[in-house]
Design a protein around this motif. Sequence first.
Motif, short mmCIF file in Angstrom:
data_model
loop_
_atom_site.label_atom_id
_atom_site.label_comp_id
_atom_site.label_asym_id
_atom_site.label_seq_id
_atom_site.Cartn_x
_atom_site.Cartn_y
_atom_site.Cartn_z
N THR A 1 42.65 29.50 45.83
CA THR A 1 41.74 29.42 44.64
C THR A 1 41.11 31.09 44.38
O THR A 1 40.78 31.74 45.37
CB THR A 1 40.58 28.43 44.54
N PRO A 2 40.96 31.31 43.07
CA PRO A 2 40.46 32.63 42.80
C PRO A 2 39.01 32.67 43.04
O PRO A 2 38.39 31.65 43.08
CB PRO A 2 40.80 32.51 41.21
N LEU A 3 38.50 33.78 43.23
CA LEU A 3 37.03 34.14 43.33
C LEU A 3 36.22 33.77 41.87
O LEU A 3 37.03 34.10 41.05
CB LEU A 3 36.93 35.44 43.51
N LEU A 4 34.99 33.27 42.15
CA LEU A 4 34.32 33.20 40.77
C LEU A 4 34.18 34.27 40.00
O LEU A 4 34.07 35.52 40.79
CB LEU A 4 33.16 32.24 41.13
N PRO A 5 34.00 34.57 38.70
CA PRO A 5 33.66 35.57 38.22
C PRO A 5 32.29 36.14 38.43
O PRO A 5 31.61 35.79 39.01
CB PRO A 5 33.63 35.46 36.67
N ASN A 6 32.25 37.80 38.70
CA ASN A 6 30.75 38.39 38.86
C ASN A 6 29.93 38.18 37.73
O ASN A 6 30.29 37.57 36.64
CB ASN A 6 31.19 39.81 39.17
N VAL A 7 28.90 38.51 37.84
CA VAL A 7 27.57 38.16 36.95
C VAL A 7 28.00 39.00 35.63
O VAL A 7 27.68 38.37 34.54
CB VAL A 7 26.15 38.47 37.49
N GLU A 8 28.59 40.00 35.73
CA GLU A 8 28.88 41.10 34.24
C GLU A 8 29.83 40.09 33.62
O GLU A 8 29.80 40.40 32.13
CB GLU A 8 29.26 42.30 34.69
N GLU A 9 30.59 39.41 33.97
CA GLU A 9 31.57 38.64 33.24
C GLU A 9 31.10 37.52 32.59
O GLU A 9 31.63 37.11 31.57
CB GLU A 9 32.69 38.25 34.20
N LEU A 10 29.87 36.96 33.06
CA LEU A 10 29.44 35.75 32.63
C LEU A 10 27.81 35.91 31.95
O LEU A 10 27.31 34.97 31.38
CB LEU A 10 29.14 34.86 33.67
N HIS A 11 27.66 37.23 31.95
CA HIS A 11 26.13 37.43 31.11
C HIS A 11 26.40 38.15 30.06
O HIS A 11 26.84 39.61 30.50
CB HIS A 11 25.15 37.46 32.31
N PRO A 12 25.58 38.45 28.94
CA PRO A 12 25.60 39.32 27.88
C PRO A 12 24.97 40.55 28.33
O PRO A 12 25.01 41.74 28.02
CB PRO A 12 25.08 38.97 26.70
N MET A 13 24.03 40.44 29.53
CA MET A 13 23.31 42.06 30.03
C MET A 13 22.67 42.54 29.03
O MET A 13 22.53 43.79 28.50
CB MET A 13 24.40 42.80 30.56
N PRO A 14 21.56 41.88 28.13
CA PRO A 14 20.94 42.62 27.22
C PRO A 14 19.95 43.50 27.62
O PRO A 14 19.13 43.36 28.52
CB PRO A 14 20.29 41.34 26.49
N TYR A 15 19.53 44.52 26.85
CA TYR A 15 18.53 45.53 27.26
C TYR A 15 18.35 46.53 26.18
O TYR A 15 19.16 46.48 25.20
CB TYR A 15 19.08 46.48 28.58
N SER A 16 17.06 46.90 26.08
CA SER A 16 16.66 47.66 24.87
C SER A 16 17.06 49.30 25.19
O SER A 16 16.96 49.60 26.46
CB SER A 16 14.92 47.63 24.76
N MET A 17 17.18 49.96 24.06
CA MET A 17 17.43 51.35 24.33
C MET A 17 16.25 52.14 25.09
O MET A 17 16.32 53.05 26.01
CB MET A 17 17.48 52.20 22.84
#
Length: 490
Positions: A197-213
Amino acid sequence: MTTSVSKLEVLRPVGYLERYTTARNHLGFYTNVAVTATYMLPAAYSRPLRDYVYKACETLIGKHPNLSAIPIGEDTRVPYFARLPAVNLDQCVLFQEWKTAADSESGFERQAELDSILEVQHNWPFKGSTAPFWRLCIVTDSGNPCVFTASFIFHHSVADGGSGAAFHRMFLDALKDMAASTLTSDDVKSVIPSPNTPLLPNVEELHPMPYSMSFAIHLYLKDRFGETREPNLWAGAKITAPLENRVRHVVISKQHTIVFAELCRKNRTTVTAALQTVIAAALFRNLPAKFTKLNCDGAISNRRWLRGNAVTDDSIGNWVQDFQEKYKRQNFYKQTKKGDNNDVEFSWTEAQRSRRTIERILNSGGKNSRMYLLKYVRNFQKEFFLPKIGKNRASSFEVSNLGVFRLYQPQENGRSDGTEREVEVPRISRVIFTQSANVTGAALETSAVTGPDGCLVLGFSWQKGVIEEELVAAVIDTVAKELATFGEKQ
């Protein structure tokens, strides 16, 4: 079993958060994480313990590809995960016996020995090998063969603290499943084929990663020009290597744990927020009065925000993020406010403020976490970690709380310590969460979990030389006494 790295099946690239962990592992700046649990088996489990442990491991390896995956190229800019063709349990399951006798009244001698065992494990990194990047350390008692303690130790790119708890939940269920069948020696294998079975995705693939400038610019300038030490901030000694871990854990009784949790609810805060505040108060009380500020790092699981249904509470992988909190000495003074250490006391007002900080992070979906900007780091070793050596440390302490260890179903029979009454099915009592000190991170790490025995356990770890041993001992003693006397203060 030895396998050439070049012949291993390539799974996927290491994600940015995972790359953070592989880079610091390669440098020896952080070694591993451990979740430890004490198990009790029914007398009917009469085969050698090794048979049951190996069979349960086989079950988990078949379900979780991370247990047969290892990071390759930790010293490079493009590490990747590869799959071992099989897991040799003789390489990663260790057995040893307690050297000290059980103390039914306090357990202090066993606690001290377990600290020594965990210290050895946390000073033993995973690197330079094609063996699994996890191991299971089993400690047994010749006088009580139905009780054993199992420490699941793992590389942080393979799993996070929540994964460690999940491992033990599933390990317990695998042991229970054996009750319905007759285990024979033919059923037990030491070499377990890896799943496809494949590895589960990393967090960056599953989360929008919001941040302010503004947040991004602030972090860039801080990393670019170094951490400017805040006046009167205590954060231990400057960042230095090599790492030598020191480890100690403290058990808060079930009664005192219940009272503490009830007081947190009564005072409109949470156990995690209150623990941060207790530790801050303990540090202020034992530090010279000139230190008036503390910075706390916290950890939050990202699983609640991940897209899709691929990652659950039972998944094994690394999906966490951090947050920060600040504390000022003046907010811990008694009404007299003389400014003396004797006037420092725990503050429910500060605990409520800390709860609001955590709620703000949760309500924002995890916006503005430092981990979201890891994708802009080109070379973690040369740009992120090594330049910090010799510079000021930014964080005073960290608190990572796994919360209450949840079981799939209620446990049956027996006392929490497993010594007074026969159990009918395998059970877990105490759970302990510990982790390596972080060379570039907080001066003092605190890892918390409450096990099925009802006891809150705090695992403390620190880098030798970064904090004076006497100060650590005094802080731990102050924290333990504070948690044990909350009920008496009300």
